[in-house]
Structures are given as structure tokens and as C-alpha cells.
Design a protein around this motif. Structure first.
Motif, short mmCIF file in Angstrom:
data_model
loop_
_atom_site.label_atom_id
_atom_site.label_comp_id
_atom_site.label_asym_id
_atom_site.label_seq_id
_atom_site.Cartn_x
_atom_site.Cartn_y
_atom_site.Cartn_z
N TYR A 30 0.83 -1.20 0.00
CA TYR A 30 0.00 0.00 0.00
C TYR A 30 0.86 1.25 0.00
O TYR A 30 2.00 1.26 0.49
CB TYR A 30 -0.94 0.00 1.21
N SER A 31 0.32 2.32 -0.54
CA SER A 31 1.00 3.62 -0.54
C SER A 31 0.17 4.69 0.16
O SER A 31 0.63 5.81 0.34
CB SER A 31 1.29 4.07 -1.97
N SER A 32 -1.06 4.31 0.55
CA SER A 32 -1.94 5.27 1.22
C SER A 32 -2.93 4.52 2.08
O SER A 32 -3.05 3.29 2.01
CB SER A 32 -2.68 6.14 0.19
N ASN A 166 -3.70 1.34 -2.72
CA ASN A 166 -2.67 1.80 -3.65
C ASN A 166 -3.19 2.95 -4.51
O ASN A 166 -2.59 3.31 -5.52
CB ASN A 166 -2.20 0.64 -4.54
N SER A 240 0.12 8.51 -3.26
CA SER A 240 -0.07 7.45 -4.23
C SER A 240 -0.65 8.03 -5.51
O SER A 240 -0.97 9.21 -5.59
CB SER A 240 -1.00 6.38 -3.66
#
Length: 431
Positions: A30-32, A166, A240
């Protein structure tokens, strides 16, 4: 020849090194983090909330809706303090949290750093002890963002859980945040929309929610307010890519322009530089000492009277072919909405670095009744400070990014012109 013990030691060191390298190279999927945003129209004015998982009870998370507030210094909500949760004293379907003692640094820090100054708020003193605890609690003042009234709350240690993402999908994986929030009595939320029982502080305060979201999340906050009650908008935290249906391969960031965020010494809120307002090529200059604030509580953009009268005068001129209607409070300029295809020129916010935020018809004309539509800007009075407050009607179906790392504000203008909207994020869970 190396001894056996030396060989074992070398092998162990190599294994440890490989472990450390693997840890260093690990990149989370994940980025967020992501939560839904809901619109509410059952209070004194339109408001918006985020839905957060608050506690885990009977093999499932309880959910609560928190009012989105870009100014609030800390989170506060409907809960009760309980120092010993193992005693089984927490009532069913009630959120119980652990108290902050008046002797802990957070108590002094929150009291001395938050920015709410309200004459109706009395000075706070150290609170009484909880049964069996032995320490004094930490009362703090909270200001109702709807009514402006002051109430008393008790500082706590909280736990919130949100989904990871993401920017395209919502994952089953969860992210936990552990803020210092405050418990307020249920009576504090009588003016709130139904099923909204808290205030989510998204300000720049060191005790607001973003301050408790850490690595690998980058300090970037994205907000997309829905214009509809039927489907949620979306809030992201983390840098993201962002995708909205049906354009599942178009990164929303490609639509954004950016302008600097401006610090205000007396506020944890967010401000931008606005040089002029342009309506059909005619520019209305903004006085140089004027400040422009972004608000998720004010429903419509509020202009100081000297600015408002020029905007209304110019807008009246370029819409003179549209039959007028009697003004409906709080608006000062209204039209006969029975005219087929009521469309008006864009209103351009010319920002300090030359960027332009276009306010299209969907964000400038408010349908009040079947027959009446009004310019969605209101007169804030001759001494209004800030001089300009950009409100939520102008935010709806605009993708907004608060880059707290680089102190910049990104805006898309209306997503409707891009054939999508804030209600088009796919919240379906994926593995």
C-alpha cells in the motif's frame, strides 16, 4: 584453515545480513490509507464526514462517522473514559478509551498549543479522578464547528483503524493510528447530522489526525467531497496515484495544478494566495493584505463585502439575459431556474503563482428550489476575516490535495468535465 566455530559465526553473520537486507528492501503493497467521505444535509448546513473503524468488539469493528474539520486542533468524539477496560465496565455499543493524566506532557501540550480562542470557553483546570484510578483527568475545551459553542471534553489515548490502498484498490490489510483525542458527552453532538458523533481534525496541528499517520505513508492528504448523498466520496492519506471510475487507468494527479499553502500564525487551518477573481475576462483584484482560507465547515464561499459586491455586480452583468428571481437567504443573487439549460460563465480564481482554479456552473450555481437557483457565494460582512473563505460547495467533485511535505495545495477543478466524480472511487475490497 578456519575452525568450525569460526565458520558457524561467519554463516550466522551472513544470515543476519541477508535478513537486514530483506527488511530494508521490503516495500509494503500500500502507498496510502483510504476512507469513505459522506455528505449530510440533515443539519443546519451541508456537512461531510469520514467513516473510521474505532474499536474491535465481538469479532468485528465498530464504525463511527467524524465531521471533517480542516481547522480543529485535535480529534474529539462521543466516548467515555475507562482506565481498566479488563473489568468489563464498558457498556455495549459504547466506545471506551484510556484517559490521559493531568500529569502527562500531552495534557499541558494540548492545552497550550491548540488554537481555538472562544470567549464562551472557560479556563480549564485539572479534572477529578476516575473511580479506582488515582490520577486526575485532563479536561480540554472543544468548540462545536456548527454552532460555535464551547464544551468540555477529556483527553484520551485512542485507537483508530483504516483500510490501506494503492490509490486504485482497497486492501484487506489495515492500518492502525493511535492519536490523543478527547471524549465529549453525547449532548455535544445534538446539532450534528444523524449518526455523526465526532470531529476529525485534519489540520496542521501536531495533535490532528495526519500527525499520527507515519511511514511508509508520506505526508500528503487528498480529499474529494461528493455532491450526492447516495454514494461516498473519498479521503486518502499518502502519496499514491489516485484513480476514479470509469477512467480506471487515468491518474487523477494528471489533472492537478498546484499552488503554495500559506502559514497563518493564529490558525492550524490551510490558506492560499488569491490575487484576483475573473468573470468572463474581467478581473476583480483582491486587496494585497487579504487572506484566503479553505474550509470544510462553511458551505459556500464567503467574501468580504468590498469583494462580494464587485463579484455580484460583474456576475449580474454577464448573466443579464437570464431572468432574475427574488434572493433566497443566504444568497444575494438568484435566477429563474425554469430557463432551459441554465449555464453561466466560469468563475476563475487567479492564484498567487499564476495558476487558475476554474469554478464551473456545477460549483457556482446552487439549485435552491425547482424554480430558483442562486450564485453560491455569500456576503461575509464588511469586516470579515479572513476576507475570503472557500467553502464546500466549491469543493464538491473537485479533487484536492494537501501536500504537507512540500506545503502545496493541488486542485483539479470540476471532475465532471473529466467524465468522472468524487463518488466514483471503487471501495470494493481486494486481497
Amino acid at each position: 584453515m578456519l575452525l568450525l566455530t569460526q565458520l558457524v559465526a561467519i554463516a550466522a553473520l551472513a544470515f543476519i545480513s541477508l535478513q537486514h537486507e530483506a527488511i530494508a528492501q521490503f516495500v509494503p503493497p500500500y502507498s496510502s490509507v483510504v476512507v469513505p467521505v459522506y455528505k449530510h444535509t440533515d443539519a443546519a448546513k451541508p456537512l461531510y464526514s469520514v467513516q473510521i473503524m474505532t474499536t474491535y468488539v465481538n469479532m468485528q469493528f465498530l464504525h463511527a462517522n467524524f465531521l471533517i474539520d480542516l481547522d480543529a486542533p485535535f480529534i474529539w468524539h462521543d466516548c467515555i473514559l475507562l482506565w481498566n477496560t479488563f473489568a468489563g465496565g464498558c457498556p455495549n455499543n459504547t466506545l471506551c478509551t484510556y484517559p490521559v493524566s493531568c500529569e502527562e506532557y500531552q495534557c499541558t501540550d494540548v492545552r497550550t498549543t491548540y488554537s481555538y480562542k472562544n470567549p464562551s470557553c472557560p479556563p480549564v483546570n485539572n479534572g477529578s479522578t476516575l473511580p479506582g484510578w488515582g490520577y486526575c483527568t485532563c479536561p480540554v475545551n472543544v468548540v462545536n464547528p456548527i454552532t460555535g459553542s464551547c464544551d468540555n471534553a477529556l483527553l484520551d489515548y485512542d485507537e483508530f483503524t483504516v483500510n490501506t490502498s494503492n490509490g486504485r484498490n482497497v486492501f484487506n490489510g489495515l492500518y492502525g493510528a493511535y492519536p490523543n483525542a478527547a471524549c465529549a458527552p453525547s449532548s455535544s453532538f445534538q446539532s450534528f447530522p444523524v449518526n455523526v458523533s465526532g470531529v476529525m481534525a485534519l489540520s496542521s496541528s501536531p495533535y490532528a489526525f495526519p500527525a499520527y499517520l507515519n511511514e511508509p505513508l508520506q505526508k500528503v492528504m487528498a480529499l474529494c467531497l461528493p455532491s450526492t448523498l447516495s454514494s461516498p466520496g473519498v479521503f486518502f492519506y499518502g502519496n499514491s496515484s489516485y484513480y476514479l471510475l470509469p477512467q480506471s487507468n487515468v491518474d487523477i494527479r494528471s489533472f492537478l495544478s498546484y499552488t503554495p499553502l500559506i502559514n497563518h500564525p493564529d490558525s492550524f487551518g490551510y490558506f492560499i494566495g488569491l490575487n484576483s477573481i475573473v468573470i468572463k475576462t474581467r478581473s476583480i483584484d483582491i486587496p494585497g493584505n487579504s487572506t484566503t482560507k479553505l474550509s470544510t465547515i462553511d458551505p459556500y464561499t464567503t467574501l468580504r463585502t468590498d469583494i462580494y459586491k464587485w463579484v455580484v455586480r460583474r456576475f449580474s452583468l454577464v448573466t443579464k439575459r437570464i431572468p432574475p428571481a427574488n434572493p433566497v437567504a443566504p444568497f444575494g443573487l438568484c435566477f429563474n431556474a425554469s430557463v432551459n439549460g441554465l449555464r453561466v460563465p466560469d468563475i476563475e480564481f487567479n492564484l498567487q503563482d499564476g495558476k487558475k482554479w476554474s469554478i464551473s456552473t456545477a460549483n457556482s450555481i446552487k439549485q435552491v428550489t425547482t424554480d430558483v437557483a442562486c450564485l453560491g457565494f455569500v456576503d461575509g460582512g464588511a469586516t470579515s476575516e479572513p476576507a475570503i473563505v472557500i467553502g464546500t460547495f466549491q469543493f464538491e467533485d473537485n479533487f484536492l490535495v494537501f501536500d504537507l511535505e512540500n506545503s502545496s495545495f493541488g486542485f483539479s477543478s470540476s471532475l465532471l468535465r473529466k467524465k468522472t466524480s468524487c463518488a466514483n472511487f471503487n471501495f470494493t475490497l481486494t486481497n
